[in-house]
Design an enzyme around this catalytic site. Structure first.
Site, PDB file in Angstrom:
ATOM      1  N   SER A  99       0.862  -1.189   0.000  1.00 21.55           N
ATOM      2  CA  SER A  99       0.000   0.000   0.000  1.00 21.55           C
ATOM      3  C   SER A  99       0.891   1.229   0.000  1.00 21.55           C
ATOM      4  O   SER A  99       1.661   1.460   0.944  1.00 21.55           O
ATOM      5  CB  SER A  99      -0.881   0.024   1.244  1.00 21.55           C
ATOM      6  OG  SER A  99      -1.341   1.346   1.451  1.00 21.55           O
ATOM      7  N   HIS A 103      -1.376  -1.704  -4.012  1.00 22.65           N
ATOM      8  CA  HIS A 103      -2.620  -1.366  -3.311  1.00 22.65           C
ATOM      9  C   HIS A 103      -2.753   0.155  -3.227  1.00 22.65           C
ATOM     10  O   HIS A 103      -1.899   0.845  -2.677  1.00 22.65           O
ATOM     11  CB  HIS A 103      -2.565  -1.993  -1.913  1.00 22.65           C
ATOM     12  CG  HIS A 103      -3.837  -1.916  -1.137  1.00 22.65           C
ATOM     13  ND1 HIS A 103      -4.846  -2.841  -1.273  1.00 22.65           N
ATOM     14  CD2 HIS A 103      -4.264  -1.036  -0.211  1.00 22.65           C
ATOM     15  CE1 HIS A 103      -5.838  -2.535  -0.449  1.00 22.65           C
ATOM     16  NE2 HIS A 103      -5.514  -1.434   0.212  1.00 22.65           N
ATOM     17  N   ASP A 158      -5.027   3.161  -1.851  1.00 24.94           N
ATOM     18  CA  ASP A 158      -6.054   3.487  -0.858  1.00 24.94           C
ATOM     19  C   ASP A 158      -6.686   4.836  -1.171  1.00 24.94           C
ATOM     20  O   ASP A 158      -6.040   5.876  -1.042  1.00 24.94           O
ATOM     21  CB  ASP A 158      -5.410   3.537   0.539  1.00 24.94           C
ATOM     22  CG  ASP A 158      -5.126   2.150   1.065  1.00 24.94           C
ATOM     23  OD1 ASP A 158      -6.074   1.338   1.107  1.00 24.94           O
ATOM     24  OD2 ASP A 158      -3.977   1.881   1.440  1.00 24.94           O
ATOM     25  N   MET A 178      -9.408   7.596  -0.261  1.00 18.65           N
ATOM     26  CA  MET A 178     -10.191   8.050   0.905  1.00 18.65           C
ATOM     27  C   MET A 178     -10.807   9.415   0.607  1.00 18.65           C
ATOM     28  O   MET A 178     -10.124  10.300   0.080  1.00 18.65           O
ATOM     29  CB  MET A 178      -9.275   8.172   2.115  1.00 18.65           C
ATOM     30  CG  MET A 178      -8.536   6.888   2.438  1.00 18.65           C
ATOM     31  SD  MET A 178      -7.427   7.138   3.820  1.00 18.65           S
ATOM     32  CE  MET A 178      -6.768   5.475   3.994  1.00 18.65           C
ATOM     33  N   HIS A 228      -8.587   0.237  -3.525  1.00 19.84           N
ATOM     34  CA  HIS A 228      -9.451   0.078  -2.346  1.00 19.84           C
ATOM     35  C   HIS A 228     -10.192   1.394  -2.131  1.00 19.84           C
ATOM     36  O   HIS A 228      -9.598   2.378  -1.690  1.00 19.84           O
ATOM     37  CB  HIS A 228      -8.546  -0.289  -1.145  1.00 19.84           C
ATOM     38  CG  HIS A 228      -9.265  -0.412   0.147  1.00 19.84           C
ATOM     39  ND1 HIS A 228      -8.601  -0.479   1.357  1.00 19.84           N
ATOM     40  CD2 HIS A 228     -10.588  -0.495   0.440  1.00 19.84           C
ATOM     41  CE1 HIS A 228      -9.487  -0.592   2.336  1.00 19.84           C
ATOM     42  NE2 HIS A 228     -10.701  -0.598   1.808  1.00 19.84           N
ATOM     43  N   MET A 236     -12.398   3.703  -0.223  1.00 13.74           N
ATOM     44  CA  MET A 236     -13.010   4.046   1.068  1.00 13.74           C
ATOM     45  C   MET A 236     -13.747   5.368   0.861  1.00 13.74           C
ATOM     46  O   MET A 236     -13.370   6.409   1.399  1.00 13.74           O
ATOM     47  CB  MET A 236     -11.925   4.152   2.142  1.00 13.74           C
ATOM     48  CG  MET A 236     -11.364   2.785   2.523  1.00 13.74           C
ATOM     49  SD  MET A 236      -9.774   2.913   3.349  1.00 13.74           S
ATOM     50  CE  MET A 236      -8.700   2.938   1.922  1.00 13.74           C
ATOM     51  N   MET A 269     -10.569  -6.222   6.593  1.00 11.15           N
ATOM     52  CA  MET A 269      -9.895  -5.083   7.220  1.00 11.15           C
ATOM     53  C   MET A 269      -9.474  -5.504   8.629  1.00 11.15           C
ATOM     54  O   MET A 269     -10.314  -5.793   9.475  1.00 11.15           O
ATOM     55  CB  MET A 269     -10.839  -3.878   7.309  1.00 11.15           C
ATOM     56  CG  MET A 269     -11.145  -3.191   5.989  1.00 11.15           C
ATOM     57  SD  MET A 269      -9.705  -2.681   5.027  1.00 11.15           S
ATOM     58  CE  MET A 269      -8.857  -1.604   6.169  1.00 11.15           C
ATOM     59  N   GLY A 281      -8.850   4.050   7.226  1.00 18.23           N
ATOM     60  CA  GLY A 281      -8.622   5.493   7.310  1.00 18.23           C
ATOM     61  C   GLY A 281      -7.159   5.880   7.433  1.00 18.23           C
ATOM     62  O   GLY A 281      -6.782   6.942   6.974  1.00 18.23           O
ATOM     63  N   GLY A 321      -0.368   2.486   9.505  1.00 17.58           N
ATOM     64  CA  GLY A 321       0.402   2.454  10.739  1.00 17.58           C
ATOM     65  C   GLY A 321      -0.371   2.101  12.003  1.00 17.58           C
ATOM     66  O   GLY A 321       0.106   2.354  13.107  1.00 17.58           O
ATOM     67  N   ASP A 360      -5.832  -6.513   5.157  1.00 11.16           N
ATOM     68  CA  ASP A 360      -5.323  -5.138   5.063  1.00 11.16           C
ATOM     69  C   ASP A 360      -5.327  -4.457   6.434  1.00 11.16           C
ATOM     70  O   ASP A 360      -6.376  -4.274   7.046  1.00 11.16           O
ATOM     71  CB  ASP A 360      -6.250  -4.377   4.090  1.00 11.16           C
ATOM     72  CG  ASP A 360      -5.792  -2.956   3.806  1.00 11.16           C
ATOM     73  OD1 ASP A 360      -4.695  -2.569   4.231  1.00 11.16           O
ATOM     74  OD2 ASP A 360      -6.562  -2.234   3.125  1.00 11.16           O
ATOM     75  N   SER A 363       3.013   0.580   5.996  1.00  9.51           N
ATOM     76  CA  SER A 363       4.132   1.106   6.787  1.00  9.51           C
ATOM     77  C   SER A 363       5.248   0.078   6.974  1.00  9.51           C
ATOM     78  O   SER A 363       6.401   0.455   7.170  1.00  9.51           O
ATOM     79  CB  SER A 363       3.626   1.608   8.145  1.00  9.51           C
ATOM     80  OG  SER A 363       2.839   0.638   8.779  1.00  9.51           O
TER      81      SER A 363
END
Ligand code: DX5
Ligand code: ZN
Length: 214
Positions: free
Chosen positions: A5, A30, A32, A34, A63, A65, A134, A139, A142, A172, A195
């Site tokens: 990611s 990946h 993300d 948002m 992905h 979100m 998940m 959101g 880390g 994930d 991370s």
């Protein structure tokens, strides 16, 4: 399989990170997405994906979100997403939205948040290419792995076997080198790691270590 990611990567030097992922032949990348609405954070959108598409041929595992993802699926398809994963509570007519993803020739995934049961899969799993478990609340990168995700992965694996399906399980959130094995043992096919891979200095070594566990 591994799907780094890029959320935790250094965005001022993504080309360097993409060159490493190309050379180390990661299975997926990946992405993300948002919207600051479905989740309390904003990341990037289709414009960035369009630019990134020029840097690699690796499958883009996108992905979403975001609320009402059905409004944006065509755009994500156009810029080169190959897998699109949505959250069941982000769209009103889930069956229709899954069909929409597939209508563009893309693979469809459904994400299950930590508090959600797998009941939603009863009437959707036959239409899915992937279930995304998940293992943190969506959101942020880390965060720490939520341990009861392992039981959920197990149950989904049982369901896939019982129904003789080929659906992949992706996990994930909070995946590190020291917990990756138990996630794989629980039945995961694809590990997302942000991370743990993009730590600012050892991207290549981290990818190699993850691949060594697979
Ligand atoms: C969280 C994202 C994850 C995140 C993973 O909302 O969906 O993909 O980037 O980051 P780590 O591996 O740092 O938990
Ligand atoms: Zn993600």
């Amino acid at each position: 399989m591994i799907s780094p990611s890029i959320l935790s990567a250094n965005f001022s030097n993504l080309e360097k990170e993409f060159n490493i992922m190309n050379e180390e032949q990661v299975n997926f990348i990946h992405l993300d997405i948002m919207d600051g609405n479905y989740v309390p954070n904003i990341s990037f959108g289709p414009g960035v994906i369009k630019s990134l598409r020029t840097l690699t041929d690796i499958c883009f595992d996108t992905h979403l979100m975001i609320n009402n993802p059905e409004k944006f699926i065509e755009e994500f398809a156009k810029v080169g997403s190959e897998i699109i994963t949505i959250h069941p509570d982000s769209t009103i007519h889930l069956n229709r939205t899954i069909s929409l993803i597939k209508s563009f020739g893309l693979k469809a995934g459904l994400a299950i948040n930590p508090h959600q049961s797998i009941d939603v899969l009863d009437y959707t799993i036959e239409d899915l290419d992937l279930v995304l478990v998940m293992s943190v609340n969506p959101g942020f990168g880390g965060q720490s792995f939520i341990d009861n995700s392992l039981r959920k992965i197990n149950s989904i694996r049982d369901l896939i076997e019982k129904r003789k399906l080929e659906t992949m399980i992706e996990v994930d959130g909070g995946i590190k080198l020291n917990n990756a094995k138990k996630v794989l043992d629980a039945g995961a096919d694809i590990l997302v790691a942000g991370s743990a891979i993009f730590d600012g200095k050892n991207t290549r070594e981290n990818i190699r270590k993850f691949k060594g566990l697979l």
